[in-house]
Design a protein around this motif. Structure first.
Motif, short mmCIF file in Angstrom:
data_model
loop_
_atom_site.label_atom_id
_atom_site.label_comp_id
_atom_site.label_asym_id
_atom_site.label_seq_id
_atom_site.Cartn_x
_atom_site.Cartn_y
_atom_site.Cartn_z
N ARG A 63 0.84 -1.20 0.00
CA ARG A 63 0.00 0.00 0.00
C ARG A 63 0.88 1.25 0.00
NH1 ARG A 63 -5.38 -1.17 1.43
NH2 ARG A 63 -5.69 -3.34 2.09
N PRO A 64 0.37 2.37 -0.53
CA PRO A 64 1.16 3.60 -0.54
C PRO A 64 1.43 4.10 0.87
CG PRO A 64 -1.11 4.03 -1.21
CD PRO A 64 -0.96 2.54 -1.15
N GLU A 65 2.56 4.78 1.02
CA GLU A 65 2.95 5.34 2.31
C GLU A 65 2.58 6.82 2.33
OE1 GLU A 65 7.09 4.56 2.64
OE2 GLU A 65 6.87 2.41 2.24
N VAL A 66 1.60 7.17 3.16
CA VAL A 66 1.10 8.53 3.23
C VAL A 66 1.94 9.34 4.20
CG1 VAL A 66 -0.87 9.96 3.86
CG2 VAL A 66 -1.24 7.82 2.63
N SER A 67 2.29 10.55 3.78
CA SER A 67 3.10 11.41 4.65
C SER A 67 2.56 12.83 4.63
CB SER A 67 4.57 11.40 4.19
OG SER A 67 4.67 11.79 2.84
N GLY A 68 1.92 13.25 5.74
CA GLY A 68 1.45 14.61 5.87
C GLY A 68 0.18 14.90 5.09
N ARG A 69 -0.11 16.20 4.99
CA ARG A 69 -1.29 16.67 4.28
C ARG A 69 -0.92 17.89 3.43
NH1 ARG A 69 -3.27 12.54 5.16
NH2 ARG A 69 -5.34 11.99 5.96
N LEU A 70 -1.54 17.97 2.27
CA LEU A 70 -1.34 19.09 1.36
C LEU A 70 -2.71 19.66 1.05
CD1 LEU A 70 1.14 20.32 -0.25
CD2 LEU A 70 0.24 19.07 -2.21
N ARG A 71 -2.84 20.96 1.23
CA ARG A 71 -4.12 21.62 0.96
C ARG A 71 -4.11 22.11 -0.49
NH1 ARG A 71 -7.41 23.04 5.01
NH2 ARG A 71 -8.00 25.03 4.08
N VAL A 72 -4.89 21.42 -1.32
CA VAL A 72 -4.93 21.73 -2.75
C VAL A 72 -6.29 22.34 -3.07
CG1 VAL A 72 -4.77 20.83 -5.09
CG2 VAL A 72 -3.34 19.85 -3.28
N ALA A 73 -6.27 23.52 -3.67
CA ALA A 73 -7.51 24.19 -4.07
C ALA A 73 -7.74 24.00 -5.56
CB ALA A 73 -7.44 25.67 -3.73
N VAL A 74 -8.95 23.63 -5.93
CA VAL A 74 -9.36 23.49 -7.33
C VAL A 74 -10.28 24.64 -7.67
CG1 VAL A 74 -10.63 22.08 -8.98
CG2 VAL A 74 -9.09 20.99 -7.34
N VAL A 75 -9.95 25.37 -8.74
CA VAL A 75 -10.75 26.50 -9.18
C VAL A 75 -11.49 26.09 -10.46
CG1 VAL A 75 -10.70 28.86 -10.06
CG2 VAL A 75 -9.20 28.19 -8.16
N GLN A 76 -12.82 26.08 -10.39
CA GLN A 76 -13.66 25.67 -11.53
C GLN A 76 -14.58 26.84 -11.89
OE1 GLN A 76 -15.49 21.63 -11.65
NE2 GLN A 76 -17.44 22.72 -11.92
N PRO A 77 -14.23 27.62 -12.92
CA PRO A 77 -15.02 28.81 -13.24
C PRO A 77 -16.42 28.53 -13.77
CG PRO A 77 -13.03 28.68 -14.62
CD PRO A 77 -13.05 27.48 -13.74
N GLY A 78 -16.63 27.37 -14.36
CA GLY A 78 -17.93 27.07 -14.95
C GLY A 78 -17.97 27.46 -16.42
N LEU A 79 -19.10 27.20 -17.03
CA LEU A 79 -19.24 27.41 -18.47
C LEU A 79 -19.28 28.90 -18.80
CD1 LEU A 79 -19.57 25.71 -21.06
CD2 LEU A 79 -22.04 25.99 -20.81
N ILE A 80 -18.38 29.31 -19.71
CA ILE A 80 -18.34 30.68 -20.21
C ILE A 80 -18.81 30.66 -21.66
CG2 ILE A 80 -16.89 32.68 -20.66
CD1 ILE A 80 -17.12 32.06 -17.71
#
Length: 528
Positions: free
Chosen positions: A223-240
């Motif tokens: 299994r993968p070895e998890v280390s720490g946490r990363l705060r990732v923000a996703v920006v989704q503007p929507g349909l233009i």
């Protein structure tokens, strides 16, 4: 060929049938070939994949001749391609049907294997061999059509299991290919159970073996070895809405949504594909606005530039990391382009596709190599662009190069109200599980989603109706899955099994060929 003493011979199958039946069977093959599409998103009937091939295989096993089986394999393959890619019809129109007819040829060998090993009344040994060789034949068709020039690995049967934890564990061992093999093998076992009473023992043994294999993988695969946490923000503007200033309005929407992240302390902000519509060298004002945003939010921005270069010729799609001081680190240029969407194969011959659909009027330029980007704190990011998330080898390469986080920047706005956005987003789960790395799938218009290093979903998926920015707690991972270590071994094993079968058939044919009769010697004549 099996003799009649073993319980089955091709002679036991009728050699002819009414012509009206021929037409009905061809139409039935097309419909049966289309059925597996229901296992993929948006219907997402993942369980249906384990029986979806049964109607098609029942038709093939009853084909009276090899030629008829080949035709029904071809027809069903064409039906499968159209069903899985039906959302392309508004863009490609009749060209999609032509592509499907061409690619349908790839299912002919599989159809012949189904008839050979599952047709009539096969012996237990032949049925057991079918549980290996028929799935291998299916995988061969998936392997060939996965070549980027033929459209790439979209709609691989194993990808329908993206939300099934045991299947994702199998993917960590042998990739999506191993999952495809298992799904087809279960369909074979169901056919044997339903249609061949004498082959029920190998079918039951096979199903038990598949269950044991899955259990063993679940318990012992690394299994993968998890280390720490990363705060990732996703920006989704929507349909233009499309228009002369749509790129500027899309950029402004991304700016506005990114500012809502101030105070939320993200470590990385990800924009979708084509989120920046001008080269940053040619538009330093845009570069300054992005740098100011990075400073405000306190995190680098991973944006995607879709524009004609100011220095280099042609149009590239490029992932660019922007910090408070401006663009930083290496730029990644998309390497694998969407056929007809971003380039037209053999444009001199197929350029007419632009007149019947929305094929690319100008070919995009290709990147040359994958890139690893470095975040503050030592996290390494492996970027992919849109269609590239369908290729298992690309994310594996990034993992081998040291990526602890995979990011795919995408846009499916052209197919907004179809099955495409959900199906594309589901691929992130497979890539995450295969490589033991979390994957962020960030889009302009949805579906945006994040999956953890075992393929599990993290936080909410952002639907196609959303215009928002969301922060995800993502666990970067290290370690090596068996798939990353050994690659496409399941593909090689399937090809080796088929090669061994072909070699055995050739050897048997040569052994049975009667020896040529000796030519008579000419009579001697008396000499005078």
């Amino acid at each position: 060929m099996i003799s009649a003493r073993n319980g089955w011979s091709p002679r036991s199958i009728p050699r002819s049938f009414p012509r009206r039946s021929s037409g009905w069977r061809t139409a039935a093959a097309v419909g049966a070939g289309a059925l597996p599409a229901l296992a993929f998103p948006a219907p997402a009937l993942w369980w249906f994949a384990y029986v979806a091939l049964v109607p098609w295989m029942m038709l093939l096993r009853s084909a009276p001749t090899r030629r008829r089986a080949a035709l029904e394999g071809w027809s069903g393959g064409a039906g499968f391609i159209v069903a899985v890619h039906h959302w392309l019809l508004p863009s490609l129109h009749v060209f999609l049907v032509l592509i499907a007819v061409l690619l349908g040829v790839l299912w002919i060998p599989w159809a012949l294997l189904v008839r050979e090993f599952l047709g009539g009344r096969p012996t237990a040994g032949r049925a057991a061999a079918g549980l290996v060789l028929v799935p291998a034949g299916w995988l061969l068709s998936e392997l060939v059509r996965s070549w980027q020039g033929l459209g790439g690995p979209w709609g691989l049967l194993g990808a329908s299991q993206w939300q099934v934890p045991p299947a994702l564990r199998l993917a960590s061992v042998g990739g999506v290919w191993l999952v495809s093999l298992l799904v087809v093998a279960v369909n074979c076992a169901v056919v044997l159970l339903v249609a061949v009473p004498g082959a029920r023992i190998p079918a039951v043994v096979g199903l038990a073996g598949f269950a044991v294999l899955t259990g063993a993988v679940w318990m012992w695969a690394p299994r993968p070895e998890v280390s720490g946490r990363l705060r990732v923000a996703v920006v989704q503007p929507g349909l233009i809405p499309d228009g002369p200033d749509s790129a500027e309005r899309r950029f402004a929407a991304g700016e506005r949504l990114t500012r809502t992240l101030v105070g939320q302390r993200p470590d990385l902000v990800v924009w979708g594909e084509s989120s920046v519509g001008a080269d940053l060298t040619a538009r330093p004002d845009l570069a300054r606005r992005l740098a100011a945003l990075s400073a405000q939010v306190g995190a680098p921005l991973l944006v995607n530039v879709d524009a004609r270069g100011a220095v280099r010729p042609g149009i590239y799609k490029s992932s660019v990391l922007v910090g408070p001081e401006g663009p930083t680190g290496p730029v990644y240029d998309k390497m694998r382009l969407v056929p007809f969407g971003e380039y037209v194969p053999a444009r001199s011959l197929l350029g007419w596709a632009t007149s019947v659909g929305r094929a690319a009027g100008e070919d995009r330029m290709r990147g040359r190599a994958p890139v690893i980007m470095h975040l503050p704190g030592g996290v390494r990011v492996g970027p992919l662009v849109c269609f590239e998330s369908a290729f298992p080898d690309m994310s594996r390469r990034l993992t081998l190069d040291g990526a602890s986080l995979l990011v795919a920047q995408s846009s499916t706005s052209t197919f907004q109200h179809s099955w495409a956005p959900a199906q594309h987003a589901s691929l992130a789960a497979l890539r995450a599980a295969e490589d033991g790395r979390p994957m962020v799938h960030a889009t302009l218009t949805g579906v945006s989603v994040v999956h953890g290093p075992s393929g599990e979903r993290i936080g909410p998926a952002l639907p196609t109706s959303a215009s928002t920015a969301h922060v995800y707690e993502v666990p970067p991972a290290t370690g090596t899955t068996l798939y990353v270590r050994f690659g496409d071994w399941a593909v090689y094993a399937a090809v080796a099994a088929l090669a061994a079968y072909c070699a055995a058939r050739i050897a048997l044919t040569l052994r049975r060929r009667p020896a040529p009769e000796p030519s008579p010697r000419p009579a001697r004549t008396a000499r005078g």
